[in-house]
Write a protein that holds these residues in place. Structure first.
Motif: not given
Ligand SMILES: [Zn+2]
Length: 356
Positions: A175, A178, A201, A205, A208
């Motif tokens: 994304t 990120c 996040h 994610c 990440c």
């Molecule tokens: Zn991310």
């Protein structure tokens, strides 16, 4: 949103058993880490069956559990020794990594990462690192101040670490959010991390989450006083979370039984996360308040949440099948315990133990 804040008294009768169990285990097991594991597992099993055991049989029962665990461990070790030859098929020496090749490959990754920097930042970094131009000279040539140039260099190095990881992983971030997230982590900029909700996040994610562990590990080594974070998503992470918690607690001055109690509470919450939430994260924070030292453990997950917290905290209500004491046990072991859960979003447990 559900929230429960309560500080129940620790279950002293069980905590008092710990030194006895520790002595029994210490007389039979040499490895300290294995000792800790067995003592903690004994405590967990004891608490799980607490309601079925009479007060005066608690100690013999605990010793029996510990002995069984030691016996099954010994059996496992013997079996793996018997099977060890199966893993080695030939007498050839193991292939050694080609150091020169690795160095070259690393240089290529660095070069690719440098090329990704914005031109003005790259120019300053190379002038400083490669040509050896000092900060004052760089500032003078650009109508800037040495402080501003130093801060810029710091940001550029952080960006370079992020780009290095991205080149190395050979994947583009999934994304647009990120890169800024990773940048805030790499810089160690807490305020920026809060603004971006980096923690939220990371829980959502995969990409990440993986990259950040490298970035944060580097930062902690360098600065040494970051809050300690441990991601949890697999069974092996439960052990890592417990060990890291013990480590931080020991460094803060906790000893013996207290360490066992803290590690056991962490284990229980971590097992819940792996089982129900799939992914979460532990943060360990050493507190110094009113002359007291404490360890605060924050366990945050992005799981389904708990609809009925009161019920989940009742004794005998197990949030998962199998051994363990779950939320009620962890709550009894710690001095302070707070849980906030939102269905569909996740659960955060904040628990604190104060040094005696
Ligand atoms: Zn991310």
């Amino acid at each position: 949103m559900n929230a429960v804040r309560r500080s129940p008294p620790p279950d002293d009768s069980i905590v008092e058993v710990v030194p006895v169990v520790r002595r029994v285990v210490a007389s039979r097991v040499v490895d300290p880490a294995t000792r800790d594991d067995i003592v903690q597992e004994t405590l967990a099993r004891l608490m799980a069956s607490r309601s079925r055991v009479e007060q005066d049989t608690l100690v013999p029962y605990a010793i029996a559990i510990a002995r069984n665990l030691i016996a099954s461990l010994a059996e496992r070790e013997q079996r793996s020794r018997r099977n060890a030859h199966l893993l080695v098929e030939t007498d050839e020496p193991e292939p050694r990594p080609d150091d020169e090749f690795l160095r070259q490959e690393d240089a290529l990754i660095v070069a690719a990462a440098v090329a990704r920097l914005p031109a003005p930042e790259r120019e300053i970094l190379l002038a400083h690192e490669v040509d050896g131009t000092d900060v004052a000279t760089l500032a003078a040539g650009r109508g800037s101040t040495p402080g501003a140039i130093a801060a810029q260099l710091n940001r550029t190095r952080s960006r370079l670490r992020v780009e290095y990881l991205l080149v190395q992983s050979a994947t583009d971030p999934p994304t647009d959010r990120c890169r800024p997230m990773l940048m805030a982590l790499s810089l160690g900029d807490r305020r920026r991390q809060r603004e971006l909700d980096v923690h939220g996040h990371l829980l959502a994610c995969d990409f990440c989450a993986v990259q950040s562990s490298t970035l944060v590990a580097r930062r902690s080594r360098r600065t040494g006083h970051e809050d300690v974070r441990v991601p949890v998503s697999r069974d092996s992470d439960v052990v890592a979370a417990r060990q890291k918690g013990r480590e931080v607690a020991a460094a803060a001055g906790f000893e013996g039984t207290e360490l066992t109690v803290i590690a056991t509470a962490i284990s229980e919450i971590a097992r819940n996360i792996v089982k129900f939430a799939k992914r979460g994260e532990f943060t360990y924070i050493v507190l110094h308040t009113d002359g007291r030292t404490g360890l605060q453990v924050v366990a945050r997950d992005s799981g389904p949440g708990i609809p009925d917290l009161q019920r989940a905290l009742e004794d005998g209500y197990s949030t998962y099948r199998g051994l363990g004491l779950g939320l009620p046990g962890a709550r009894r072991l710690m001095d302070e315990f707070e849980i906030v859960s939102t269905v569909g979003e996740g659960t955060t447990v904040t628990m604190t133990k104060w040094r005696a």
